[in-house]
Every structure is written in structure tokens, then in C-alpha cells.
Design an enzyme around this catalytic site. Structure first.
Site, PDB file in Angstrom:
ATOM      1  N   SER A 230       0.845  -1.192   0.000  1.00  0.00           N
ATOM      2  CA  SER A 230       0.000   0.000   0.000  1.00  0.00           C
ATOM      3  C   SER A 230       0.878   1.238   0.000  1.00  0.00           C
ATOM      4  O   SER A 230       2.090   1.167   0.224  1.00  0.00           O
ATOM      5  CB  SER A 230      -0.884   0.011   1.248  1.00  0.00           C
ATOM      6  OG  SER A 230      -0.068   0.129   2.418  1.00  0.00           O
ATOM      7  N   LYS A 231       0.268   2.369  -0.257  1.00  0.00           N
ATOM      8  CA  LYS A 231       1.018   3.627  -0.261  1.00  0.00           C
ATOM      9  C   LYS A 231       1.657   3.880   1.097  1.00  0.00           C
ATOM     10  O   LYS A 231       2.812   4.289   1.186  1.00  0.00           O
ATOM     11  CB  LYS A 231       0.103   4.792  -0.637  1.00  0.00           C
ATOM     12  CG  LYS A 231       0.830   6.108  -0.776  1.00  0.00           C
ATOM     13  CD  LYS A 231      -0.092   7.218  -1.246  1.00  0.00           C
ATOM     14  CE  LYS A 231       0.675   8.527  -1.395  1.00  0.00           C
ATOM     15  NZ  LYS A 231      -0.205   9.635  -1.829  1.00  0.00           N
ATOM     16  N   ARG A 232       0.901   3.602   2.160  1.00  0.00           N
ATOM     17  CA  ARG A 232       1.432   3.833   3.513  1.00  0.00           C
ATOM     18  C   ARG A 232       2.628   2.940   3.791  1.00  0.00           C
ATOM     19  O   ARG A 232       3.659   3.394   4.273  1.00  0.00           O
ATOM     20  CB  ARG A 232       0.326   3.592   4.551  1.00  0.00           C
ATOM     21  CG  ARG A 232       0.796   3.772   5.991  1.00  0.00           C
ATOM     22  CD  ARG A 232      -0.304   3.436   6.977  1.00  0.00           C
ATOM     23  NE  ARG A 232      -0.750   2.055   6.856  1.00  0.00           N
ATOM     24  CZ  ARG A 232      -0.096   1.022   7.393  1.00  0.00           C
ATOM     25  NH1 ARG A 232       1.039   1.214   8.050  1.00  0.00           N
ATOM     26  NH2 ARG A 232      -0.568  -0.208   7.262  1.00  0.00           N
TER      27      ARG A 232
END
Length: 493
Positions: free
Chosen positions: A259-261
Site C-alpha cells: 500500500s502507499k502507507r
């Protein structure tokens, strides 16, 4: 492989910048098409106007071009199956949705969001708008025909839902997953046309794949739960589904989907444009992504795009997620970086250096020389400013440990002798500079290291680096002598 022409599509939504996972999906479609003499289609799925991001399509197009994935048909390459933006194909979706209602395979649903939410709360976590729930709702299956027509005439908001059959099995052979089975009890009556008159992903996707004669749908694993809905739609419309292949996820080194996080936590860039802006070698990123879920069946790792087109086989795509290894990507980038002529890297290097306030007065030949000397010591061209800053300005500090090791009581005398020797050289080349150093240490009766390391410290500020004598040659006599004198003054005798 059947005799049906191979046509694949990459169909991103312009809801943001192109993700690294999207590029891998595009790559696998491209490679499959090229391997099988097929067509690579780009389709922009822009029906979700609420999430539409301005310039996202432009980013998708530029990212594919940067990566070297040439589109055969798409918004910029008109073909017989256009238009290639779903927003320009609305009449087509509406026609097919209406046909499905007329054939009894779909129905009008007039439930408001509030009414659906009330039923959801009453049903709890098991709520699904399906064969059971639809009989309790306000739709053309439960309302009298006359009332349905009146609601349509009065333009009351409605959606069109697929009427999912009861007690059937949906099965197909996935080129990556193998034989896949779903029971229709697990599938909801998906919305096909939204109340704003636009199609959902499911309807537009199936209609376009059919109308564009797509033979193989190669997409991410996250779309596997949607596959039974699409197969049902194909059945309802009387069409043969394309062959499907659902690719494994790209995983974070910390576990789970990238994910981006998670990517940010691991220092991994997720947008393709970020790699372009950081001057990664596109061939390296493509090579890395190709092996992120697929293997060639041997130990080989380096492939050009053309070579990948020759050997790519979906049968060698794994089912398990592939971990994004940033260090491995940098290794790939280093291989491609070192294979390039330094002169070809000068524009990128100059741009990066000048952003850091370095190299503004240097000519191209000098920067190419720096790249040539540093190529084995950097993995990305963006690392040049930090790794090679000493080429663009004399050091104002000296690395502490090497100084303690090398700078002794008589070091300044040795360095001064070397200064006088090289000052008299008619040819300030690496060979002559090395010969001069050998002469000084032999006359002094000491080993090479007694002078060579101090000279390196004086010239670069560091205890290690590229070939010392080639570095000095590139810097030139005046600059080298100035740095040697400064060091003897600062570090003393």
C-alpha cells in the site's frame, strides 16, 4: 493457444498517478501480446467521475511511454474499436443494460440509499443485495409493471442491477490460478447502471472487452472476486468470456500488500512518475518488474524488453505475492547505468547536480568524466551529488578516521614534496601522477600508503573513492595543488 487473434488491454482508471503495480500489469499484457503476435490496447476507464483526477490520464500515457511500452490502440492511437475512453461510450452501455432488463437478466431498482442502509442495518454483516433481499426491495421484480413504467416516466432515480441466478456454479480456468469455482450464492446483484446514468466498472468492463474483441484479460489478483460477476454478465449477454489471468500481488517487505502507507514506511516510491523524475533507468525498472511475479525458468536476471517479449510465458507467473525489494531494484538500475555511455547521462546528471547547487560552471566533458569515474560506485544517477560532491568543490572537512590513520608527523613534508614534483609535470595525466607519487615514496623510503591516502584525503576529503590519479587528472593541476596545500595547512605537520 487458439487461432483467435490475441488482443489484450491495459485499462487503468484516471483516479490518480500510475501505480507501480499498474505498470507491472501493463507490462505483462504488453509482453503477452508481443510474444503471441497480438495487439496491446490501452483503454481509459473514466466512468467514476467522483474520483476522477485531472491530468491522471496524461500521467498514464507519459508513464507508459517512458517505460517503453508502445500502445497499439488507445486514445492517442486510434483503431477500429474506439473510442478508447469509456466516458465516450456511454450510449453503448445504456443499450446493453436496457437489453438485459428486456430479456429478464437485469431489473430496475428504485431503492434509495437510505432504504438500502436501513435494510443493511437490519440484516447485519450478512447483508447482500441478492436473490433473497431483492424480493423485499423496491424494484421492477416486486412492483407492478404499471408502477414501474410510471416511475420511469417521472424520472425517479433508479439503478439497473444484474439478476443473479440461484443455485448455479461459475467455473473457469485461470491461466495463473488454475481452475476457479464460485457459487452464485456468493454473488450479489451488482449494479450495472448507476442513478447518474453512467455504467459501473462491471458493465463497462465486460461490454468493452467484448466490443474490443479482447481475447485475454490479464489483471491483478484484487479483481478475482469480480470475475464471477463478469462471467455472469457474459452469459446474460450471450457472449463467450475472454481467457482470464489474475496476477499475484506486489507485497511490502514488511508484509501485506504494498500500500502507499507501507511503501512510504519502507522508503519505496509507488508512482511510476517518481521513478522517471528521479532518473531511474526505465529498462531497469521494467526488468525488475518483469521478475516480480514471473521467472524465466533459469538463473538469468538481465533482460532487454525485446528479450522479455521472446521468453515471457504466463505459465511461469506464480500464484504467491512477490516482495518489492528496493535493494534489488537498485542493483538492476546499477547494471543498466554502467552499460550506458557516460555522455548520454550528462543531461540527467547536470539537472540533478544543479538542483543541489553543483556543477553549474562545468562543461559536459567534465561531468561525463565524473560519471565515468563514479559509475561503479553509484546505483542511481540521483546519487551523484552526494557521492561525487568533491568533484565540484574542494572539501571543507576531512573524514575523521582516515585522517587519524594516515596523517602523521611527517605527512605534510611528504605531501609538500609531492606538490613540488607534480607542479613541474608537463603532462598532468593519471600515469604521470602515479609515477610521481611512486618516485616520492621511494626517495623517502616509505610505502605507497604513507602518501597515497593522505593525498586522497586532501583531494577528496574521504578515505576512499574512485581511482585517485584519474580523479586528479580530471580536476586539473591548479585545483589539485590548491587542495593539497589547503590540507597541509589545515591538518598541519
Amino acid at each position: 493457444m487458439s487461432s483467435t487473434p490475441v488482443r489484450v488491454r491495459f485499462a487503468p482508471s484516471p483516479t490518480g498517478l500510475l501505480h507501480i503495480g499498474g505498470l507491472r500489469t501493463a507490462l505483462y499484457n504488453y509482453l503477452f501480446a508481443r510474444r503471441n503476435g497480438g495487439t496491446f490496447v490501452l483503454r481509459i476507464e473514466d466512468t467514476d467521475q467522483k474520483r476522477y483526477v485531472a491530468d491522471a490520464e496524461k500521467d498514464i500515457l507519459s508513464s507508459l511511454k517512458w517505460a517503453g511500452l508502445a500502445v497499439d490502440e488507445g486514445p492517442e492511437v486510434p483503431g477500429a474499436c474506439g473510442p478508447y475512453r469509456q466516458s465516450e461510450r456511454s450510449d453503448l452501455y445504456r443499450r446493453y443494460a436496457t437489453e438485459l432488463v428486456a430479456s429478464g437478466k437485469a431489473y430496475y431498482a428504485f431503492d434509495t440509499p437510505e432504504e438500502i442502509e436501513a435494510v443493511r442495518e437490519a440484516e447485519g454483516e450478512t447483508f447482500r443485495y441478492d436473490a433473497i433481499i431483492r424480493n423485499k426491495m423496491k424494484n421492477s421484480l416486486t412492483l407492478p409493471e404499471e408502477e414501474v413504467q410510471e416511475r420511469l416516466r417521472s424520472e425517479e432515480p433508479y439503478v439497473i442491477r444484474l439478476k443473479v441466478p440461484v443455485g448455479e456454479t461459475i467455473a473457469f480456468d485461470d491461466l495463473v490460478r488454475g481452475h476457479v469455482r464460485f457459487d452464485t450464492s456468493e454473488v450479489d446483484d451488482q449494479v450495472l447502471m448507476k442513478s447518474d446514468g453512467l455504467p459501473t466498472y462491471h458493465l463497462a468492463n465486460v461490454v468493452d472487452d467484448h466490443e474490443m474483441a479482447i481475447s485475454h484479460v490479464i489483471r491483478g489478483e484484487e479483481w478475482l472476486p469480480s470475475a464471477p460477476k463478469h462471467v455472469l454478465l457474459y452469459r446474460a449477454l450471450g457472449w463467450t468470456p475472454p481467457v482470464m489471468a489474475h496476477l499475484p500481488l506486489i507485497m511490502s517487505p514488511a508484509g501485506g500488500k504494498l500500500s502507499k502507507r507501507k511503501a512510504e514506511e519502507q522508503g519505496i516510491m509507488v508512482n511510476v512518475c517518481d521513478y522517471a523524475e528521479a532518473f531511474y533507468e526505465p529498462e531497469a525498472l521494467i526488468n525488475f518488474l518483469a521478475l516480480l511475479g514471473w521467472n524465466p525458468g533459469d538463473e538469468r536476471e538481465l533482460f532487454t524488453l525485446d528479450e522479455l517479449c521472446e521468453v515471457f510465458d504466463l505459465a511461469r507467473v506464480g500464484k504467491s505475492g512477490a516482495v518489492f525489494n528496493k535493494d534489488k531494484l537498485h542493483w538492476f538500475n546499477a547494471q543498466y547505468l554502467r552499460a550506458k555511455a557516460p555522455e548520454s547521462l550528462v543531461p540527467a546528471a547536470r539537472y540533478i547536480l544543479e538542483k543541489e547547487g553543483l556543477g553549474s560552471g562545468c562543461d559536459d566533458a567534465f561531468i561525463a568524466g565524473v560519471i565515468r569515474l563514479m559509475a561503479e560506485r553509484i546505483e542511481t544517477i540521483s546519487a551523484l551529488p552526494q557521492a561525487a560532491s568533491f568533484f565540484f568543490g574542494a572539501p571543507d572537512t576531512y573524514e575523521e578516521k582516515p585522517v587519524k590513520k594516515a596523517w602523521k608527523e611527517n605527512t605534510a613534508d611528504l605531501v609538500n614534496t609531492y606538490i613540488r614534483t607534480i607542479d613541474g609535470l608537463s603532462e598532468f595525466g593519471a600515469v604521470e601522477l602515479k609515477a610521481a607519487l611512486v618516485s616520492v615514496v621511494e626517495d623517502a623510503g616509505v610505502g605507497m600508503g604513507k602518501l597515497m591516502l593522505p593525498v586522497r584525503i586532501a583531494v577528496t576529503g574521504l578515505g576512499g573513492g574512485p581511482d585517485l590519479f584519474q580523479t586528479m587528472q580530471l580536476l586539473g593541476k591548479e585545483e589539485v595543488i590548491s587542495r593539497l596545500r589547503t590540507a597541509t595547512e589545515k591538518l598541519g605537520s
